[in-house]
Scaffold this motif. Structure first.
Motif, PDB file in Angstrom:
ATOM      1  N   GLY A 129     -87.276 -35.760 -16.321  1.00  0.00           N
ATOM      2  CA  GLY A 129     -85.986 -36.402 -16.382  1.00  0.00           C
ATOM      3  C   GLY A 129     -85.485 -37.213 -17.601  1.00  0.00           C
ATOM      4  O   GLY A 129     -86.197 -36.718 -18.441  1.00  0.00           O
ATOM      5  N   LEU A 130     -84.693 -38.200 -17.517  1.00  0.00           N
ATOM      6  CA  LEU A 130     -84.218 -38.705 -18.807  1.00  0.00           C
ATOM      7  C   LEU A 130     -84.720 -40.034 -18.664  1.00  0.00           C
ATOM      8  O   LEU A 130     -84.950 -41.074 -17.773  1.00  0.00           O
ATOM      9  CB  LEU A 130     -82.561 -39.040 -18.471  1.00  0.00           C
ATOM     10  CG  LEU A 130     -82.241 -39.757 -19.576  1.00  0.00           C
ATOM     11  CD1 LEU A 130     -82.068 -39.144 -21.099  1.00  0.00           C
ATOM     12  CD2 LEU A 130     -80.531 -40.127 -19.500  1.00  0.00           C
ATOM     13  N   VAL A 131     -85.394 -40.308 -20.087  1.00  0.00           N
ATOM     14  CA  VAL A 131     -86.230 -41.722 -20.369  1.00  0.00           C
ATOM     15  C   VAL A 131     -85.782 -42.148 -21.633  1.00  0.00           C
ATOM     16  O   VAL A 131     -85.510 -41.419 -22.550  1.00  0.00           O
ATOM     17  CB  VAL A 131     -87.601 -41.393 -20.134  1.00  0.00           C
ATOM     18  CG1 VAL A 131     -88.150 -40.578 -20.982  1.00  0.00           C
ATOM     19  CG2 VAL A 131     -88.248 -42.831 -20.255  1.00  0.00           C
ATOM     20  N   GLN A 132     -85.693 -43.512 -21.978  1.00  0.00           N
ATOM     21  CA  GLN A 132     -85.264 -44.322 -22.997  1.00  0.00           C
ATOM     22  C   GLN A 132     -86.705 -44.056 -23.935  1.00  0.00           C
ATOM     23  O   GLN A 132     -87.752 -44.208 -23.381  1.00  0.00           O
ATOM     24  CB  GLN A 132     -85.070 -45.542 -23.065  1.00  0.00           C
ATOM     25  CG  GLN A 132     -83.742 -45.664 -22.112  1.00  0.00           C
ATOM     26  CD  GLN A 132     -83.306 -47.169 -22.455  1.00  0.00           C
ATOM     27  OE1 GLN A 132     -83.861 -48.158 -22.421  1.00  0.00           O
ATOM     28  NE2 GLN A 132     -82.020 -47.198 -21.990  1.00  0.00           N
ATOM     29  N   PRO A 133     -86.381 -44.085 -25.307  1.00  0.00           N
ATOM     30  CA  PRO A 133     -87.831 -44.039 -26.175  1.00  0.00           C
ATOM     31  C   PRO A 133     -88.638 -45.440 -25.751  1.00  0.00           C
ATOM     32  O   PRO A 133     -87.949 -46.455 -25.429  1.00  0.00           O
ATOM     33  CB  PRO A 133     -86.844 -44.235 -27.509  1.00  0.00           C
ATOM     34  CG  PRO A 133     -85.570 -43.448 -27.253  1.00  0.00           C
ATOM     35  CD  PRO A 133     -85.114 -43.950 -26.057  1.00  0.00           C
ATOM     36  N   GLY A 134     -89.780 -44.961 -25.792  1.00  0.00           N
ATOM     37  CA  GLY A 134     -90.642 -45.940 -25.381  1.00  0.00           C
ATOM     38  C   GLY A 134     -91.102 -46.079 -24.204  1.00  0.00           C
ATOM     39  O   GLY A 134     -91.989 -46.700 -23.694  1.00  0.00           O
ATOM     40  N   GLY A 135     -90.362 -45.594 -23.080  1.00  0.00           N
ATOM     41  CA  GLY A 135     -90.601 -45.176 -21.775  1.00  0.00           C
ATOM     42  C   GLY A 135     -91.761 -44.230 -21.292  1.00  0.00           C
ATOM     43  O   GLY A 135     -92.341 -43.758 -22.405  1.00  0.00           O
TER      44      GLY A 135
END
Length: 123
Positions: free
Chosen positions: A10-16
């Motif tokens: 999926g889509l995740v933010q940097p650091g996630g």
């Protein structure tokens, strides 16, 4: 019939973080080498992490060491890739693969492949 089915992308933010799962059927994990590979647009497929239950050996690409962890659940015949501290450079289609012998963590060494799952790291 050997089958590998990936999930958890999926889509995740940097650091996630994300955890990928690979459900295997038609064979048992403890008899095969299992690997996670990835392919970004315009790039070659590369080995991310591999595990061989027979030897207990694991491999991690330098780019993911300390951030990714590969584990197996033999009762569920499932392999996991826990991905932490994700970076935009981790964006790729991730594949699970299996090979019924001890091999290097290289795509050409693996015979059986899942369909792949998209991982996108972006803000």
């Amino acid at each position: 019939q050997v089958q590998l089915v990936e999930s958890g992308g999926g889509l995740v933010q940097p650091g996630g973080s994300l955890r990928l799962s690979c459900a295997a059927s038609g064979f048992t994990l403890d008899s095969h080498a299992i690997g996670w590979f990835r392919q970004a647009p315009g790039q070659e497929r590369e080995g991310v992490s591999c595990i061989t239950s027979i030897t207990g050996n694991t491999y991690y690409a330098e780019s993911v060491k300390g951030r990714f962890t590969i584990t197996t659940d033999n009762a569920k015949n499932t392999v996991y890739l826990q991905m932490n501290a994700l970076k935009p450079d981790d964006t790729a289609v991730y594949y699970c693969a299996a090979e019924p012998r001890v091999v290097r963590c290289a795509p050409l060494e693996y015979e059986y492949w899942g369909q792949g799952i998209q991982v996108t790291v972006s803000s």
